[in-house]
Design an enzyme around this catalytic site. Structure first.
Site, PDB file in Angstrom:
ATOM      1  N   LEU A   9      53.349 -33.055 -10.410  1.00 55.96           N
ATOM      2  CA  LEU A   9      53.168 -32.126 -11.541  1.00 55.96           C
ATOM      3  C   LEU A   9      51.455 -31.793 -11.292  1.00 55.96           C
ATOM      4  O   LEU A   9      50.624 -32.834 -11.486  1.00 55.96           O
ATOM      5  CB  LEU A   9      53.469 -32.464 -12.623  1.00 55.96           C
ATOM      6  CG  LEU A   9      53.159 -31.379 -13.840  1.00 55.96           C
ATOM      7  CD1 LEU A   9      54.416 -30.346 -13.642  1.00 55.96           C
ATOM      8  CD2 LEU A   9      53.542 -32.098 -15.388  1.00 55.96           C
ATOM      9  N   SER A  10      51.215 -30.743 -10.422  1.00 53.47           N
ATOM     10  CA  SER A  10      49.940 -30.706 -10.267  1.00 53.47           C
ATOM     11  C   SER A  10      48.808 -30.096 -11.094  1.00 53.47           C
ATOM     12  O   SER A  10      47.488 -30.049 -10.882  1.00 53.47           O
ATOM     13  CB  SER A  10      49.760 -29.779  -8.913  1.00 53.47           C
ATOM     14  OG  SER A  10      50.106 -28.464  -9.241  1.00 53.47           O
ATOM     15  N   GLY A  11      49.326 -29.426 -12.251  1.00 54.18           N
ATOM     16  CA  GLY A  11      48.598 -28.761 -12.898  1.00 54.18           C
ATOM     17  C   GLY A  11      48.400 -27.481 -12.776  1.00 54.18           C
ATOM     18  O   GLY A  11      47.619 -26.714 -13.379  1.00 54.18           O
ATOM     19  N   GLY A  12      49.244 -26.870 -11.992  1.00 56.25           N
ATOM     20  CA  GLY A  12      49.534 -25.775 -11.431  1.00 56.25           C
ATOM     21  C   GLY A  12      50.645 -24.992 -12.146  1.00 56.25           C
ATOM     22  O   GLY A  12      51.493 -25.653 -12.448  1.00 56.25           O
ATOM     23  N   VAL A  13      50.627 -23.655 -12.022  1.00 59.78           N
ATOM     24  CA  VAL A  13      51.899 -23.010 -12.695  1.00 59.78           C
ATOM     25  C   VAL A  13      53.227 -23.078 -11.839  1.00 59.78           C
ATOM     26  O   VAL A  13      54.155 -23.322 -12.462  1.00 59.78           O
ATOM     27  CB  VAL A  13      51.584 -21.287 -12.685  1.00 59.78           C
ATOM     28  CG1 VAL A  13      51.589 -20.686 -11.229  1.00 59.78           C
ATOM     29  CG2 VAL A  13      52.687 -20.624 -13.707  1.00 59.78           C
ATOM     30  N   CYS A 109      48.558 -33.087   4.697  1.00 51.05           N
ATOM     31  CA  CYS A 109      48.705 -33.463   3.279  1.00 51.05           C
ATOM     32  C   CYS A 109      50.122 -33.607   2.864  1.00 51.05           C
ATOM     33  O   CYS A 109      50.577 -34.542   2.102  1.00 51.05           O
ATOM     34  CB  CYS A 109      48.005 -32.225   2.533  1.00 51.05           C
ATOM     35  SG  CYS A 109      47.779 -32.817   0.909  1.00 51.05           S
ATOM     36  N   GLY A 133      56.561 -28.277  -6.658  1.00 49.92           N
ATOM     37  CA  GLY A 133      56.759 -26.812  -6.868  1.00 49.92           C
ATOM     38  C   GLY A 133      56.304 -26.121  -5.445  1.00 49.92           C
ATOM     39  O   GLY A 133      55.545 -25.023  -5.660  1.00 49.92           O
ATOM     40  N   CYS A 205      43.246 -28.860   0.900  1.00 51.34           N
ATOM     41  CA  CYS A 205      44.252 -29.381   0.418  1.00 51.34           C
ATOM     42  C   CYS A 205      43.770 -30.666  -0.492  1.00 51.34           C
ATOM     43  O   CYS A 205      43.163 -31.610  -0.063  1.00 51.34           O
ATOM     44  CB  CYS A 205      45.303 -29.882   1.111  1.00 51.34           C
ATOM     45  SG  CYS A 205      46.804 -30.633   0.366  1.00 51.34           S
TER      46      CYS A 205
END
Length: 375
Positions: A9-13, A109, A133, A205
Site C-alpha cells: 500500500l503506497s499511499g496512492g490511488v 525497483c 496496484g 522510483c
C-alpha cells in the site's frame, strides 16, 4: 477459511483501490507500506525540491496509506528497505550513469524491492498471495503464470515488470489490471478513499521528483568535455556525459551558435574521449539503428529464435522484431524498419501477442553492421 493476501500500500490511488477490490473478492487482507529512501541518510540534498518541507514526501504517503487502511478496516505494517534499495537499485543506477548508459530504475525497483525484498519480508505473514496496484494482469490458469498487458494500454506497466522471473509471479495478484484508470478513480471516489484525487507519483522510483542533473551531482562529479558534430567540428563544451541521453533535445544550449535553424539532438557519446556528439534534425540518420545486443535476459517460458514484438522504452508502440539467441542470457534483436534512439542501458521488453515473455538490457546498438557511438 479465507485466503490471505499481503498488499503493498503506497499511499496512492491504485494500490488503495487494489486493496478494496481484494476485500470485495473475499480475501483476508493486510497491507504493508514500504519506505525505501531517506534523504538525510542518502545525502540527497542537491536537486531536492522537498528538502525543506516540514513533512517529507514518504511520510505524507504513509499518512495517506494509513487513512486508506483505517477506512477499509485492514492492518497496515510499515517496513524500511532503505539499505536494500541503495545496494540493489540505486548503486546500479549510479554505476550505469558512470558507464555512460541510461538506466531505468523502475525495472530494478520492481525486480529487487517490490518482488524480492517484499516477498522475503512477507514470508513471516504466511500469505497465500501478495498483491500490488500495478497495471498488469497475470494468467494463473496454466502450469506457469503468464504476465499479460493491462486493459488500459496507456497505463500498462508490463514493461517495468518484464525482468521478473516466473517464480516471482507465481503467487502475485494485480487486482486493477483489468480496469482503466478512469474506473479506478471512480471506485476510489465512490468509496470515499483519501487518495481518490491524489496525483500519480512521478520521478525516480521510491525517490520522487528531483531536478535531475543537480540530483546526480550528489553522487557523481560532472566532467566537462567537448560537444562536437560527427565530423569533429567543435560546437561548445558540455557539462558531463551523464546529463545527456541519445535523442535528447532539451538542455543542449546550442541555439544561436550555429548557422542552422533546425533543432539539435544528441546522436552519440564517447566515454573514452568524454565527447558528446550532436547533429541537427529529429530524423538524423545516426539516431536510427536496425540491430541491438541484449544482455542479462530474463525469460519466462521456452526460448526460441523468431518473430516477436518489442518495446525499447516505456509507452513506445510495439515494434516488429526478430530475435536470435546467442547464449542463455543474451540475444540479438533485429528490426529492419529501423528505430530511433534505441539507448544502451534501457530495457528491451519482448512480447508474444498480449503476453510479456521477458526482457534484457540494451548493451550495444548497430546500424547496417556498424556499432553506434551511443556509449
Amino acid at each position: 477459511m479465507k485466503k490471505k493476501v499481503l498488499i503493498g500500500l503506497s499511499g496512492g490511488v491504485d494500490s488503495s483501490v487494489a486493496a478494496l477490490i481484494l476485500l470485495q473478492q473475499g480475501y483476508d487482507v493486510e497491507a504493508v507500506f514500504m519506505r525505501n529512501w531517506d534523504s538525510a541518510t542518502n545525502m540527497d540534498f542537491r536537486g531536492n525540491p522537498t528538502l525543506y518541507d516540514e513533512t517529507c514526501e514518504q511520510e505524507k504517503d504513509y499518512q495517506d496509506a494509513l487513512k486508506v487502511a483505517n477506512k477499509l478496516g485492514i492492518k497496515l505494517h510499515r517496513v524500511d528497505f532503505i539499505h536494500e534499495y541503495w545496494d540493489r537499485v540505486f548503486s546500479y543506477f549510479i554505476d550505469e550513469y558512470e558507464k555512460n548508459r541510461t538506466p531505468n530504475p523502475d525495472v530494478l525497483c520492481n525486480n529487487e524491492i517490490k518482488f524480492k525484498a517484499f516477498i522475503d519480508y512477507s514470508e513471516k505473514f504466511k500469505p497465500d498471495y501478495i498483491a500490488m496496484g500495478h497495471y498488469a494482469q497475470i494468467d494463473h490458469t496454466g502450469d506457469e503464470p503468464k504476465l499479460i498487458r493491462a486493459v488500459d494500454s496507456n497505463k500498462d506497466q508490463t514493461y517495468f515488470l518484464s525482468q521478473l522471473k516466473t517464480e516471482q509471479l507465481r503467487n502475485v495478484l494485480f487486482p486493477i489490471g483489468n480496469l482503466p484508470k478512469s474506473e479506478v478513480r471512480r471506485i476510489a471516489k465512490e468509496h470515499d478513499l483519501a487518495t481518490a484525487d491524489k496525483k500519480d507519483s512521478t520521478g525516480i522510483c521510491f525517490i520522487g521528483e528531483r531536478h535531475f542533473n543537480e540530483f546526480l551531482l550528489n553522487y557523481l562529479p560532472a566532467k566537462e568535455g567537448d560537444m562536437r558534430r560527427l565530423d569533429g567540428t567543435f560546437i561548445k563544451r558540455h557539462f558531463g556525459l551523464m546529463n545527456y541521453t541519445i535523442g535528447q533535445r532539451k538542455g543542449l544550449g546550442i541555439g544561436g551558435t550555429t548557422d542552422t535553424t533546425d533543432a539539435w539532438f544528441v546522436v552519440g557519446k564517447d566515454l573514452s574521449t568524454n565527447t558528446l556528439y550532436v547533429e541537427p534534425g529529429f530524423e538524423h540518420p545516426y539516431l536510427y539503428s536496425d540491430e541491438a545486443l541484449i544482455t542479462e535476459v530474463k525469460w519466462r517460458g521456452a526460448k526460441r529464435d523468431g518473430k516477436f514484438t518489442a518495446k525499447f522504452r516505456y509507452r513506445q508502440e510495439d515494434q516488429d522484431v526478430e530475435i536470435k539467441w546467442i547464449d542463455d542470457e543474451t540475444f540479438k534483436v533485429f528490426y529492419p524498419q529501423k528505430i530511433r534512439a534505441v539507448t544502451p542501458g534501457q530495457v528491451c521488453a519482448i512480447y508474444e501477442d498480449e503476453v510479456c515473455v521477458g526482457s534484457g538490457f540494451i548493451s550495444v546498438v548497430y546500424n547496417e553492421g556498424e556499432k553506434r557511438l551511443y556509449s
